[in-house]
Write a protein that holds these residues in place. Sequence first.
Motif, PDB file in Angstrom:
ATOM      1  N   ILE A  67      68.799  64.145  25.434  1.00  0.00           N
ATOM      2  CA  ILE A  67      67.596  63.740  26.178  1.00  0.00           C
ATOM      3  C   ILE A  67      66.352  64.410  25.605  1.00  0.00           C
ATOM      4  O   ILE A  67      65.271  63.801  25.526  1.00  0.00           O
ATOM      5  N   GLU A  68      66.493  65.666  25.193  1.00  0.00           N
ATOM      6  CA  GLU A  68      65.360  66.400  24.605  1.00  0.00           C
ATOM      7  C   GLU A  68      64.817  65.677  23.379  1.00  0.00           C
ATOM      8  O   GLU A  68      63.607  65.464  23.249  1.00  0.00           O
ATOM      9  N   GLN A  70      65.436  62.560  22.542  1.00  0.00           N
ATOM     10  CA  GLN A  70      64.988  61.228  22.940  1.00  0.00           C
ATOM     11  C   GLN A  70      63.550  61.279  23.428  1.00  0.00           C
ATOM     12  O   GLN A  70      62.732  60.427  23.062  1.00  0.00           O
ATOM     13  N   THR A  71      63.240  62.294  24.226  1.00  0.00           N
ATOM     14  CA  THR A  71      61.868  62.466  24.736  1.00  0.00           C
ATOM     15  C   THR A  71      60.901  62.738  23.589  1.00  0.00           C
ATOM     16  O   THR A  71      59.807  62.150  23.529  1.00  0.00           O
ATOM     17  N   LYS A  72      61.281  63.630  22.677  1.00  0.00           N
ATOM     18  CA  LYS A  72      60.431  63.942  21.520  1.00  0.00           C
ATOM     19  C   LYS A  72      60.163  62.685  20.695  1.00  0.00           C
ATOM     20  O   LYS A  72      59.040  62.453  20.239  1.00  0.00           O
ATOM     21  N   GLU A  74      60.378  59.481  21.694  1.00  0.00           N
ATOM     22  CA  GLU A  74      59.549  58.529  22.441  1.00  0.00           C
ATOM     23  C   GLU A  74      58.076  58.921  22.378  1.00  0.00           C
ATOM     24  O   GLU A  74      57.199  58.068  22.192  1.00  0.00           O
ATOM     25  N   GLU A  75      57.812  60.210  22.514  1.00  0.00           N
ATOM     26  CA  GLU A  75      56.428  60.696  22.447  1.00  0.00           C
ATOM     27  C   GLU A  75      55.841  60.506  21.048  1.00  0.00           C
ATOM     28  O   GLU A  75      54.673  60.136  20.895  1.00  0.00           O
ATOM     29  N   TYR A  91      63.808  63.896  14.324  1.00  0.00           N
ATOM     30  CA  TYR A  91      64.054  63.532  15.718  1.00  0.00           C
ATOM     31  C   TYR A  91      65.142  62.456  15.792  1.00  0.00           C
ATOM     32  O   TYR A  91      66.000  62.488  16.687  1.00  0.00           O
ATOM     33  N   LYS A  95      68.808  63.290  17.400  1.00  0.00           N
ATOM     34  CA  LYS A  95      69.214  62.454  18.535  1.00  0.00           C
ATOM     35  C   LYS A  95      70.539  61.750  18.227  1.00  0.00           C
ATOM     36  O   LYS A  95      71.442  61.699  19.083  1.00  0.00           O
TER      37      LYS A  95
END
Length: 200
Positions: A67-68, A70-72, A74-75, A91, A95
């Motif tokens: 999730i970490e 994935q968030t990076k 997406e941002e 990233y 992931k």
Amino acid sequence: MKKKTIIAIIIVLILAITAGYFAYDKYYKKTLPSENNNIESHTKQFIDSYTKQYSVPGTGDLESKFIEYQTKLEEAVKAYKEGGEKPNPDYFIEKARYAQYLKHNDWAKEILNDVFNYYDNSSPAWNNLAKIAEEEKDYVKANEYYQKMIDSFGEEQYWSYYYYICSNYMYLGDKAKTEECYTKYKSLGGSDSQIEDYLK
């Protein structure tokens, strides 16, 4: 006399039962899981050994790391669409790595292929896709990925990957292609006794 014999037999039986119970208590009982911790204990041991292999302390951490990244990602993609730099390829790689640890090779392949929406080439992405293909015993596809890596970055830097291509041809039972590949690999400085034995 008969009575004494019966008493002697009873005493022997009592001693035998006592000895058997002692052996059970000392040697066998200790190997059995407790009533409250049988299945849970074995499951925990499996999870611990699995996650220890990847230096991650628990399955919850595997999910949180996925999730970490994935968030990076997406941002980073959002920033890129707004005029920023391309997303960091690491990233995608990280992931995908945690997706593999969570036993989702399908996710990992999709994530790794997404790299090429932003970059023409990526040796980590090609390599990881090849390893997944090998895990799935798709040796033809694995060789395609290795060859793309060699073609993209040159034999001078990536000639050692011919070893994996040769090995995959060997696993496929294609002796002619194994020999052709190994001839090239050997000309570049490589050697492998297992492949040579196969080609004899």
